[in-house]
Design a protein around this motif. Structure first.
Motif, PDB file in Angstrom:
ATOM      1  N   UNK A   1      37.498  14.285  18.986  1.00  0.00           N
ATOM      2  CA  UNK A   1      36.658  14.762  17.502  1.00  0.00           C
ATOM      3  C   UNK A   1      37.575  13.766  16.808  1.00  0.00           C
ATOM      4  N   UNK A   2      36.834  12.928  16.519  1.00  0.00           N
ATOM      5  CA  UNK A   2      37.854  11.902  15.389  1.00  0.00           C
ATOM      6  C   UNK A   2      38.459  12.861  13.958  1.00  0.00           C
TER       7      UNK A   2
ATOM      8  N   UNK B   1      29.171  15.047  19.022  1.00  0.00           N
ATOM      9  CA  UNK B   1      28.801  13.951  20.371  1.00  0.00           C
ATOM     10  C   UNK B   1      28.137  14.007  21.372  1.00  0.00           C
ATOM     11  N   UNK B   2      27.501  12.473  21.492  1.00  0.00           N
ATOM     12  CA  UNK B   2      26.317  11.889  22.354  1.00  0.00           C
ATOM     13  C   UNK B   2      26.481  13.103  23.639  1.00  0.00           C
ATOM     14  N   UNK B   3      25.229  13.644  24.474  1.00  0.00           N
ATOM     15  CA  UNK B   3      25.412  13.789  25.896  1.00  0.00           C
ATOM     16  C   UNK B   3      25.925  13.048  26.743  1.00  0.00           C
ATOM     17  N   UNK B   4      26.231  12.715  27.564  1.00  0.00           N
ATOM     18  CA  UNK B   4      26.271  11.583  28.458  1.00  0.00           C
ATOM     19  C   UNK B   4      25.980  12.121  29.794  1.00  0.00           C
TER      20      UNK B   4
ATOM     21  N   UNK C   1      33.438  10.755  19.229  1.00  0.00           N
ATOM     22  CA  UNK C   1      32.918  10.751  17.999  1.00  0.00           C
ATOM     23  C   UNK C   1      33.257   9.670  17.353  1.00  0.00           C
ATOM     24  N   UNK C   2      34.160   9.016  18.231  1.00  0.00           N
ATOM     25  CA  UNK C   2      34.604   7.847  17.228  1.00  0.00           C
ATOM     26  C   UNK C   2      33.644   6.553  17.022  1.00  0.00           C
TER      27      UNK C   2
END
Length: 435
Positions: A37-38, A72-75, A396-397
């Motif tokens: 987390x940024x 964040x995006x789910x990978x 999330x960067x």
């Protein structure tokens, strides 16, 4: 004097931009770190005021905050124990050091993790975070637990080499009994049915059921049968016998009308079951024969005998094949016999202010005064999201945004350095007055 305050303001500007450079460096360095987390840096001006017509510069100070609430995006991945949250909430974890030392586990939380069983079967990440959950009962149900404390949570341990069996606890039988066999002139032979079940040690046993028609009505069909159940694990002893009669009205013809116990436990009309004491009274099985007036279970029509709908739960002893965690947080183990057992329930941890959580190593967090007290939800209930297997949450960067901040921070740092240089030149001029 104002010239001295200008230098102090320039120094505070250098310090503030150095702090921001540190957060930018962390953000860029962790651009590929799952679950990162940024961190944001906020600037606040320091106002000293004006006195005697001279303005006194206060400078600037910074505060940093980790934006935990930003998802964040789910990978997607190829392993079922790669987990990520698809909404609000976090997975409960603890440290491997707490688990191996036998100490009371410290509740931590994380948004994502690549969990694998280690040599001791402990489900953990490479960084030493151990996934925790509530152990389920033998039938896979979750006992009553407290949701505002982590006392009932336990480290999840997968015993890969231990065979597991599932004793049978319920048998359902559906069959048509030929109505004409209850007449006074019918052949009147007993109709047998065998049902296999699994004992407490995974052994295969049998319930031998016989349906004997009652032919005592000289004027026609008695619509009555005597049912006898024998258990192979009890030396074929009778474990239950009862009389069933069937309705012959136009509305409910062929459905159960009465069940009268002869030997063993009574019939429960609410559930349509009879409890059988099997395996020499060491275990019990619920025998479901249907409820009064229902279309399922035992029926009697003028058609051939057809025990076509017999089912039971349970399975013989089997070896573990795979472990998956579903969207509700259930840890499901699949065995080579086809048996699927829920071992644990993984809750979702939520706090009122996620941004107030205190960050620790391994992309984990712990509650703080600013975050508020935690609560343990079932995944997908309340404000929380679901748990996704075969998934990881990306950092999330935003690299483009961080590089932009890097340029502006560099310029701001250079400008503050220029202020100090200018003040130094002005002080030098003041010193030269004496010459």
């Amino acid at each position: 004097m104002s010239i001295s305050s200008a230098m102090n303001a320039g120094v505070s500007g250098l310090t503030a931009n150095s702090s921001r450079l540190g957060t930018i460096s962390d953000n860029i360095a962790n651009a590929s770190t799952y679950g990162y987390k940024r961190v944001e840096t906020e600037f606040d001006s320091m106002i000293v005021g004006q006195s005697g017509g001279l303005y006194t510069a206060g400078g600037v100070r910074t505060s940093t905050q980790r934006v935990v609430m930003q998802d964040g995006a789910i990978v997607t991945s190829s392993h079922p124990l790669d987990l990520a949250m698809t909404g609000r909430g976090m997975l409960p974890v603890t440290t491997l050091a707490d688990v191996t030392s036998g100490a009371e586990p410290t509740l931590l939380m994380t948004r994502t993790g690549s969990f694998r069983p280690d040599a001791n079967g402990i489900l953990r990440t490479d960084s030493g975070l151990v996934l925790m959950g509530w152990p389920t009962a033998s039938d896979g149900s979750l006992p009553l637990v407290s949701r505002d404390t982590s006392g009932a949570l336990q480290p999840i341990v997968i015993e890969a080499n231990r065979p597991v069996s599932d004793p049978t606890t319920r048998v359902e039988i559906g069959a048509n009994l030929p109505a004409t066999e209850t007449g006074p002139d019918a052949a009147g032979g007993a109709l047998p049915v065998g049902v296999e079940y699994y004992g407490n040690l995974g052994t295969a046993e049998r319930l031998e059921m016989t349906f004997t028609p009652d032919q005592t009505n000289p004027n026609g069909l008695s619509n009555s049968w005597v049912v006898e159940v024998r258990d192979s694990a009890s030396a074929n002893a009778v474990v239950s016998s009862f009389r069933v009669t069937f309705d012959d009205s136009q509305a409910l013809g062929g459905t159960l009308s009465t069940v009268t116990p002869i030997f063993g436990a009574p019939y429960d009309p609410a559930t349509g079951t009879i409890v059988l004491d099997v395996n020499n009274n060491q275990s019990q099985i619920e025998l479901s024969i249907g409820t009064f007036g229902a279309a399922t279970g035992l029926k009697q029509l003028a058609a051939p005998f057809s025990p076509s709908n017999i089912s039971r739960n349970g399975s013989p002893a089997g070896q573990l094949v795979s472990v998956e965690i579903d969207e509700a947080g259930r840890v499901n183990a699949t065995y080579d016999t086809g048996f699927v057992k829920t071992l644990y329930q993984v809750p979702v941890v939520d706090v009122p202010n996620p941004n107030g959580l205190e960050a620790v190593a391994g992309q984990a967090y712990k509650p703080s005064r600013e975050s508020g007290s935690f609560f343990l939800w079932d995944a997908g209930t309340g404000p929380t999201g679901e748990i996704a297997g075969y998934s990881r949450e990306a950092s999330t960067t935003d690299i483009a945004q961080e590089l932009t901040h890097l340029i502006t921070t560099q310029r701001a740092y250079s400008s503050n350095a220029k202020i100090i240089q200018t003040v130094d030149e002005m002080l030098q001029e003041t010193t030269n007055i004496k010459r």
